[in-house]
Design a protein around this motif. Structure first.
Motif, mmCIF file in Angstrom:
data_model
loop_
_atom_site.group_PDB
_atom_site.id
_atom_site.type_symbol
_atom_site.label_atom_id
_atom_site.label_comp_id
_atom_site.label_asym_id
_atom_site.label_seq_id
_atom_site.Cartn_x
_atom_site.Cartn_y
_atom_site.Cartn_z
ATOM 1 N N ARG A 150 -27.298 -16.186 33.525
ATOM 2 C CA ARG A 150 -26.903 -14.793 33.749
ATOM 3 C C ARG A 150 -27.292 -14.331 35.147
ATOM 4 N NH1 ARG A 150 -26.185 -10.982 29.037
ATOM 5 N NH2 ARG A 150 -25.784 -12.324 27.231
ATOM 6 N N LEU A 151 -26.525 -13.360 35.646
ATOM 7 C CA LEU A 151 -26.785 -12.774 36.958
ATOM 8 C C LEU A 151 -26.583 -11.267 36.869
ATOM 9 C CD1 LEU A 151 -25.469 -14.043 40.392
ATOM 10 C CD2 LEU A 151 -25.123 -11.658 39.743
ATOM 11 N N THR A 152 -27.510 -10.524 37.443
ATOM 12 C CA THR A 152 -27.342 -9.081 37.600
ATOM 13 C C THR A 152 -27.677 -8.744 39.044
ATOM 14 O OG1 THR A 152 -29.618 -8.599 36.910
ATOM 15 C CG2 THR A 152 -27.931 -8.561 35.202
ATOM 16 N N ALA A 153 -27.022 -7.724 39.576
ATOM 17 C CA ALA A 153 -27.247 -7.377 40.978
ATOM 18 C C ALA A 153 -26.866 -5.930 41.234
ATOM 19 C CB ALA A 153 -26.434 -8.295 41.898
ATOM 20 N N GLN A 154 -27.557 -5.350 42.194
ATOM 21 C CA GLN A 154 -27.192 -4.061 42.772
ATOM 22 C C GLN A 154 -27.138 -4.266 44.276
ATOM 23 O OE1 GLN A 154 -30.270 -1.403 41.368
ATOM 24 N NE2 GLN A 154 -28.895 -0.621 39.781
ATOM 25 N N THR A 178 -22.976 -7.097 36.485
ATOM 26 C CA THR A 178 -23.657 -7.689 35.330
ATOM 27 C C THR A 178 -22.792 -8.807 34.780
ATOM 28 O OG1 THR A 178 -24.560 -5.514 34.753
ATOM 29 C CG2 THR A 178 -24.704 -7.234 33.088
ATOM 30 N N THR A 179 -23.392 -9.939 34.461
ATOM 31 C CA THR A 179 -22.650 -10.998 33.798
ATOM 32 C C THR A 179 -23.179 -11.216 32.387
ATOM 33 O OG1 THR A 179 -23.990 -12.974 34.293
ATOM 34 C CG2 THR A 179 -22.536 -12.152 36.062
ATOM 35 N N ALA A 180 -22.338 -11.854 31.590
ATOM 36 C CA ALA A 180 -22.749 -12.336 30.278
ATOM 37 C C ALA A 180 -23.193 -13.792 30.441
ATOM 38 C CB ALA A 180 -21.588 -12.199 29.295
ATOM 39 N N ASP A 181 -23.255 -14.534 29.335
ATOM 40 C CA ASP A 181 -23.665 -15.939 29.388
ATOM 41 C C ASP A 181 -22.718 -16.751 30.269
ATOM 42 O OD1 ASP A 181 -25.806 -15.451 27.713
ATOM 43 O OD2 ASP A 181 -24.709 -16.003 25.894
ATOM 44 N N ASP A 182 -23.250 -17.813 30.854
ATOM 45 C CA ASP A 182 -22.492 -18.734 31.700
ATOM 46 C C ASP A 182 -21.927 -18.028 32.932
ATOM 47 O OD1 ASP A 182 -21.777 -21.361 32.230
ATOM 48 O OD2 ASP A 182 -19.823 -21.185 31.261
ATOM 49 N N TYR A 183 -22.600 -16.974 33.360
ATOM 50 C CA TYR A 183 -22.269 -16.231 34.579
ATOM 51 C C TYR A 183 -20.875 -15.596 34.533
ATOM 52 C CZ TYR A 183 -26.205 -19.078 36.067
ATOM 53 O OH TYR A 183 -27.418 -19.703 36.130
ATOM 54 N N VAL A 184 -20.355 -15.347 33.335
ATOM 55 C CA VAL A 184 -19.047 -14.711 33.200
ATOM 56 C C VAL A 184 -19.208 -13.200 33.396
ATOM 57 C CG1 VAL A 184 -17.136 -14.225 31.623
ATOM 58 C CG2 VAL A 184 -18.164 -16.506 31.684
ATOM 59 N N THR A 185 -18.400 -12.631 34.273
ATOM 60 C CA THR A 185 -18.513 -11.203 34.572
ATOM 61 C C THR A 185 -18.376 -10.356 33.316
ATOM 62 O OG1 THR A 185 -17.677 -11.433 36.826
ATOM 63 C CG2 THR A 185 -17.471 -9.261 35.819
ATOM 64 N N SER A 186 -19.287 -9.434 33.148
ATOM 65 C CA SER A 186 -19.216 -8.450 32.078
ATOM 66 C C SER A 186 -18.768 -7.091 32.624
ATOM 67 C CB SER A 186 -20.579 -8.326 31.395
ATOM 68 O OG SER A 186 -20.567 -7.316 30.422
ATOM 69 N N ARG A 240 -13.720 4.976 43.382
ATOM 70 C CA ARG A 240 -14.604 4.450 42.342
ATOM 71 C C ARG A 240 -13.810 3.503 41.459
ATOM 72 N NH1 ARG A 240 -16.866 5.223 37.148
ATOM 73 N NH2 ARG A 240 -19.167 5.222 37.143
ATOM 74 N N LEU A 241 -14.395 2.352 41.160
ATOM 75 C CA LEU A 241 -13.742 1.355 40.321
ATOM 76 C C LEU A 241 -14.744 0.806 39.327
ATOM 77 C CD1 LEU A 241 -11.308 -0.675 39.811
ATOM 78 C CD2 LEU A 241 -12.541 -2.207 41.373
ATOM 79 N N GLU A 242 -14.327 0.726 38.075
ATOM 80 C CA GLU A 242 -15.123 0.046 37.048
ATOM 81 C C GLU A 242 -14.261 -1.016 36.391
ATOM 82 O OE1 GLU A 242 -18.161 1.012 33.358
ATOM 83 O OE2 GLU A 242 -16.460 2.358 33.700
ATOM 84 N N LEU A 243 -14.717 -2.257 36.482
ATOM 85 C CA LEU A 243 -14.076 -3.386 35.820
ATOM 86 C C LEU A 243 -14.968 -3.849 34.682
ATOM 87 C CD1 LEU A 243 -12.908 -5.837 38.668
ATOM 88 C CD2 LEU A 243 -11.446 -4.488 37.172
ATOM 89 N N THR A 244 -14.405 -3.996 33.508
ATOM 90 C CA THR A 244 -15.163 -4.561 32.390
ATOM 91 C C THR A 244 -14.356 -5.695 31.776
ATOM 92 O OG1 THR A 244 -14.269 -2.883 30.865
ATOM 93 C CG2 THR A 244 -16.431 -2.450 31.854
ATOM 94 N N ASN A 245 -15.085 -6.700 31.310
ATOM 95 C CA ASN A 245 -14.479 -7.888 30.729
ATOM 96 C C ASN A 245 -15.064 -8.074 29.343
ATOM 97 O OD1 ASN A 245 -13.223 -10.369 30.319
ATOM 98 N ND2 ASN A 245 -14.641 -11.508 31.606
ATOM 99 N N GLY A 246 -14.227 -7.929 28.330
ATOM 100 C CA GLY A 246 -14.701 -7.992 26.956
ATOM 101 C C GLY A 246 -14.905 -9.416 26.466
ATOM 102 N N PRO A 247 -15.528 -9.574 25.289
ATOM 103 C CA PRO A 247 -15.829 -10.909 24.753
ATOM 104 C C PRO A 247 -14.590 -11.778 24.563
ATOM 105 C CG PRO A 247 -17.010 -9.204 23.534
ATOM 106 C CD PRO A 247 -16.039 -8.495 24.428
ATOM 107 N N ALA A 296 -9.213 -14.507 33.387
ATOM 108 C CA ALA A 296 -10.197 -14.557 34.472
ATOM 109 C C ALA A 296 -11.605 -14.483 33.895
ATOM 110 C CB ALA A 296 -9.972 -13.415 35.451
ATOM 111 N N LEU A 297 -12.519 -15.246 34.482
ATOM 112 C CA LEU A 297 -13.916 -15.206 34.078
ATOM 113 C C LEU A 297 -14.767 -14.357 35.016
ATOM 114 C CD1 LEU A 297 -14.533 -18.977 33.200
ATOM 115 C CD2 LEU A 297 -13.875 -17.107 31.660
ATOM 116 N N ASP A 298 -14.313 -14.234 36.252
ATOM 117 C CA ASP A 298 -15.149 -13.624 37.283
ATOM 118 C C ASP A 298 -14.420 -12.510 38.023
ATOM 119 O OD1 ASP A 298 -17.275 -15.693 37.077
ATOM 120 O OD2 ASP A 298 -15.675 -16.988 37.840
ATOM 121 N N CYS A 299 -15.228 -11.609 38.572
ATOM 122 C CA CYS A 299 -14.730 -10.700 39.590
ATOM 123 C C CYS A 299 -15.017 -11.330 40.950
ATOM 124 C CB CYS A 299 -15.405 -9.336 39.484
ATOM 125 S SG CYS A 299 -17.190 -9.376 39.832
#
Length: 202
Positions: A24-28, A46-54, A73-80, A109-112
């Motif tokens: 996992r990876l989180t960053a600001q 924020t990512t979920a498991d295997d560094y997949v963007t959440s 302003r942009l919000e991207l979310t990637n569901g399960p 897509a897995l990543d942003c």
């Protein structure tokens, strides 16, 4: 453990506070740039498991001499299940493309991939099981307009030297070798070079 990283870029700079844990990876972070107009950008990733963007949240803003203050302003979310959602808004009359895009085009897509940021190259590189090549579909975010579009990118390990890995990044019509250390970009020649503090005197 949170790692602060600074990259110097052509025409700008970026700072990120990154936490890498197992899978996992989180960053600001924050960045400044001057093309096609001066801007400041802030993001949370924020990512979920295997560094997949959440989730990726990005704000860009500045002041145009002709039209005054502007903000995106942009919000991207990637569901399960791999379904992406895009929420975007724009304020001010600056001449930029509208933020956001077609979420359906991002399915699979897995990543942003935040434009001009060395940070978001980490997720696909960390996911490489071998030397590749491996192709990934990315949710690419253009900066500073925050328009979103699909981007197919290929990653292949060129060499490994201890903690350093060199990965060849390619999109149609362009390729470049990116140097990673401990999973984070050390040198991406056309995008940014990490500032490595000098060792404290003994």
């Amino acid at each position: 453990m949170t790692t602060p990283i600074v990259w110097v870029k052509p025409g700008g700079a970026e700072i990120a506070y990154v936490e890498l844990t197992e899978g996992r990876l989180t960053a600001q972070g924050a960045a400044i740039g001057g093309d096609p107009l001066p801007y400041r950008l802030e993001y949370e990733l924020t990512t979920a498991d295997d560094y997949v963007t959440s989730r990726l949240l990005v704000e860009a803003y500045g002041t145009d001499p002709g039209t005054g203050p502007w903000r995106r302003r942009l919000e991207l979310t990637n569901g399960p299940a791999g379904e992406w959602h895009i929420r975007a808004r724009a304020e001010g009359g600056v001449a930029l493309r509208p933020p956001g895009g077609d979420a359906a085009a991002l399915r699979g897509a897995l990543d942003c991939d935040l434009g001009l940021s060395p940070l978001t190259n980490s997720m696909p590189a960390l996911r490489l099981g071998g030397d590749g090549p491996a192709e990934f579909l990315m949710a690419w975010v253009s900066v500073p307009d925050l328009a979103v579009s699909p981007s197919r990118q290929t990653y292949r390990v060129v060499r490994r030297e201890g903690e350093v890995t060199v990965v060849r990044f390619a999109v149609p019509g362009f390729s470049e070798d990116i140097v990673f250390r401990d999973g984070l970009v050390l040198d991406y020649p056309s995008i940014g070079r990490r500032v490595v503090p000098e060792s404290a005197p003994s």
